[in-house]
Design a protein around this motif. Structure first.
Motif, mmCIF file in Angstrom:
data_model
loop_
_atom_site.group_PDB
_atom_site.id
_atom_site.type_symbol
_atom_site.label_atom_id
_atom_site.label_comp_id
_atom_site.label_asym_id
_atom_site.label_seq_id
_atom_site.Cartn_x
_atom_site.Cartn_y
_atom_site.Cartn_z
ATOM 1 N N ALA A 279 0.706 20.287 43.463
ATOM 2 C CA ALA A 279 0.614 19.653 42.151
ATOM 3 C C ALA A 279 0.313 18.165 42.306
ATOM 4 N N GLY A 280 -0.307 17.579 41.271
ATOM 5 C CA GLY A 280 -0.571 16.144 41.297
ATOM 6 C C GLY A 280 -1.962 15.801 40.820
ATOM 7 N N GLU A 281 -2.387 14.592 41.119
ATOM 8 C CA GLU A 281 -3.711 14.112 40.726
ATOM 9 C C GLU A 281 -4.765 14.621 41.706
ATOM 10 N N HIS A 282 -5.851 15.150 41.145
ATOM 11 C CA HIS A 282 -6.947 15.668 41.970
ATOM 12 C C HIS A 282 -8.276 15.194 41.392
ATOM 13 N N PRO A 283 -9.302 15.046 42.245
ATOM 14 C CA PRO A 283 -10.632 14.702 41.727
ATOM 15 C C PRO A 283 -11.141 15.784 40.785
ATOM 16 N N THR A 284 -11.838 15.375 39.743
ATOM 17 C CA THR A 284 -12.429 16.331 38.808
ATOM 18 C C THR A 284 -13.916 16.484 39.102
ATOM 19 N N SER A 291 -4.570 15.655 36.425
ATOM 20 C CA SER A 291 -3.323 16.205 36.933
ATOM 21 C C SER A 291 -3.357 17.724 36.821
ATOM 22 N N LEU A 292 -2.960 18.395 37.893
ATOM 23 C CA LEU A 292 -2.917 19.859 37.925
ATOM 24 C C LEU A 292 -1.562 20.323 38.440
ATOM 25 N N ARG A 293 -1.136 21.484 37.949
ATOM 26 C CA ARG A 293 0.036 22.134 38.516
ATOM 27 C C ARG A 293 -0.341 22.756 39.860
ATOM 28 N N ALA A 294 0.668 23.006 40.683
ATOM 29 C CA ALA A 294 0.427 23.664 41.962
ATOM 30 C C ALA A 294 -0.107 25.080 41.728
ATOM 31 N N PHE A 295 -0.953 25.555 42.636
ATOM 32 C CA PHE A 295 -1.488 26.902 42.539
ATOM 33 C C PHE A 295 -1.933 27.366 43.914
ATOM 34 N N GLN A 388 -12.580 25.458 36.388
ATOM 35 C CA GLN A 388 -13.476 24.676 37.242
ATOM 36 C C GLN A 388 -12.730 23.501 37.867
ATOM 37 N N GLU A 389 -11.712 22.966 37.171
ATOM 38 C CA GLU A 389 -10.941 21.855 37.730
ATOM 39 C C GLU A 389 -10.139 22.309 38.950
ATOM 40 N N GLU A 390 -9.544 23.507 38.867
ATOM 41 C CA GLU A 390 -8.801 24.029 40.018
ATOM 42 C C GLU A 390 -9.746 24.328 41.176
ATOM 43 N N ILE A 487 -9.823 34.366 43.101
ATOM 44 C CA ILE A 487 -8.622 34.474 42.263
ATOM 45 C C ILE A 487 -7.695 33.282 42.472
ATOM 46 N N VAL A 488 -6.939 32.957 41.426
ATOM 47 C CA VAL A 488 -5.880 31.948 41.489
ATOM 48 C C VAL A 488 -4.552 32.617 41.122
ATOM 49 N N TRP A 489 -3.488 32.202 41.832
ATOM 50 C CA TRP A 489 -2.123 32.662 41.549
ATOM 51 C C TRP A 489 -1.199 31.451 41.413
#
Length: 492
Positions: A279-284, A291-295, A388-390, A487-489
């Motif tokens: 989780a945290g700030e990531h490039p878009t 900011s994204l949650r952990a995945f 797309q952000e993830e 896939i994302v979990w």
């Protein structure tokens, strides 16, 4: 105990008496349906009994038995459960019956999928025993509903796996192709020859590979003594080596199990597990940060073999139940999730031949799937498509300049060259096939325009812009021979 009636249920024969309940073979008289009825006899346990019944009723999975109805009135407390088809593994063990190794590998794969579903939903379970596992003459596996109230026990999965590893070896006949491989997996399930206990995810991966590689196929599933056996060409390269028993641990260790000698080897190679993104700030994708949650995201695109399992599972369901994984907004005129030209694609992958001029095997990425197909598969796997952000955040982790990744060509998802593999272990982000994402987004070239669904990554047919490639579409029904998905979990 004598036959009697409770509400709509005729209790025909008591088949098990426990400390606080009796299990009956019963009939729901209004519709003449056979059921299993559990009747509470110790009413001091009513609250616990009903809590456990509610937990079972919350389970919705095609491989796990259903709860039909609960009665708690007029001095009666009873739950009616689905009567599952087929013989239990306990019955097979008692009768000294066996399964072909390919059948047993199929059984383990489906069993692990059901247990992974329960774990992903955070459902606590009673011990998984051979009495709970039904396997019929058509190779269909069903599990009695073992959900219970309360918080999951972190040790329950390891305990279940170890117990099955101890008791199931007699189901595998000596001398059949694949027997040593199946017995080796059971040895690992018991903890023999490995440092860490196997997980259901690993068992699924190993059994899937063994099932795919065996040249012996039984149709329909039956005992080796009576089964009709047909031969087919093995669809995959020899990923497991000649057998699992070639590379021995510590110079070689043999384990004797009920007159069966099993060579315990290092585990077979498998598709890499998901990559965790914190989780945290990531490039878009558009040059900013968000900011994204952990995945967790799958290291590779979904393969033809994996997607074939999904379609086979749907075929096992009643036709009225096959929409269980459909998206709520799926078009009414869309039926099924078979990719375009699926039969030819799958046949080529199984035979190791070509399709549309390209060499195929079951580890090649599945293509010709639309957004609805990809979404349904992800739901079956208790995940979803990445945004797309993830997708971009996963790409950029440990990759300063993603444009330097070299687009890979067509081939098995793990045969991608190192030039199209990120440092965190993602394959084919710049090439292989383009990929569906979860939701619509604005095109930076037209920020005030309608949000459209995004297809990310270049492909073997169009390498322009590599990992930075994006297409916007308002047609989620489109299918292309270079379009797949991953896939994302949630985090573990």
């Amino acid at each position: 105990m004598e036959e009697r009636t409770v509400g709509d249920y005729r209790l025909i024969q008591a088949i098990h008496t426990g400390g606080a309940s009796v299990t009956w073979l019963a009939e729901q008289t209004s519709i003449r349906r056979e059921v299993i009825a559990i009747e509470l006899t110790d009413f001091s346990q009513r609250d616990t009994f009903l809590d456990n019944t509610r937990a079972k009723a919350s389970v919705d999975h095609p491989l796990i038995g259903s709860v039909y109805e609960a009665i708690s009135e007029d001095g009666h407390c009873l739950v009616a459960l689905e009567k599952l088809p087929g013989r239990t593994l306990a019955e097979r063990l008692t009768a000294n019956e066996t399964l072909l190794p390919v059948e047993f590998s199929h059984l383990l794969r489906m069993l692990s999928e059901a247990m992974l579903h329960l774990a992903a939903k955070g459902i606590a379970t009673e011990p998984l025993t051979p009495e709970s596992i039904h396997f019929d003459s058509h190779g269909v596996l069903r599990i009695g509903n073992i959900a219970r109230a309360g918080e999951p026990d972190p040790a329950s999965a390891a305990n279940d796996i170890a117990v099955l590893g101890q008791v199931l070896p007699p189901l595998i006949p000596n001398g059949r192709p694949g027997a040593s491989r199946a017995l080796t997996v059971l040895a690992w399930m018991r903890g023999e020859g490995i440092e860490q206990a196997l997980t259901w995810e690993q068992i699924h991966s190993y059994s899937e590979q063994i099932e795919s590689q065996l040249v012996e196929v039984s149709h329909p599933a039956s005992l080796p003594q009576t089964g009709r056996v047909r031969k087919r060409k093995s669809p995959l390269p020899a990923i497991l080596g000649a057998t699992l028993g070639i590379a021995l641990i510590g110079g070689g260790a043999a384990y004797l199990m009920r007159d069966r000698t099993v060579t315990v080897a290092t585990p077979p190679p498998s598709l890499p597990g998901p990559v965790s993104i914190s989780a945290g700030e990531h490039p878009t994708p558009d040059g900013g940060a968000g900011s994204l949650r952990a995945f967790r995201i799958s290291a590779c695109e979904v393969t033809i073999g994996q997607y074939a399992d999904f379609l086979e599972m749907l075929e096992l369901l009643d036709p009225d139940s096959r929409s269980i994984y459909d998206s709520k907004d799926q078009p009414a005129d869309k039926s099924g999730h078979q990719p375009d030209d699926w039969d030819a694609m799958l046949t080529a992958a199984r035979d190791g031949s070509t399709w549309e001029g390209r060499p195929m095997n079951l580890f090649c990425p599945v293509v010709n799937v639309d957004w609805w197909d990809a979404t349904a598969y992800c739901d079956w796997k208790t995940g979803r498509l990445p945004t797309q952000e993830e997708w971009f955040a996963a790409l950029r982790e440990k990759v300063e300049k993603p444009e330097f990744l070299q687009p890979s060509g067509w081939g098995p998802v793990t045969s991608i060259g190192m030039d199209d593999k990120t440092l965190n272990g993602l394959f084919g982000m710049a090439g292989s096939v383009s990929e569906w994402t979860r939701r619509p987004a604005s095109n930076p070239a037209n920020p005030l325009g309608k949000k459209l669904h995004v297809i990310v990554g270049a492909s073997f047919l169009n390498t322009d812009n590599g990992a930075l490639s994006r297409d916007w579409t308002d047609d989620r029904s489109q299918r292309r021979p270079d379009l797949g998905f991953r896939i994302v979990w949630p985090p573990e």
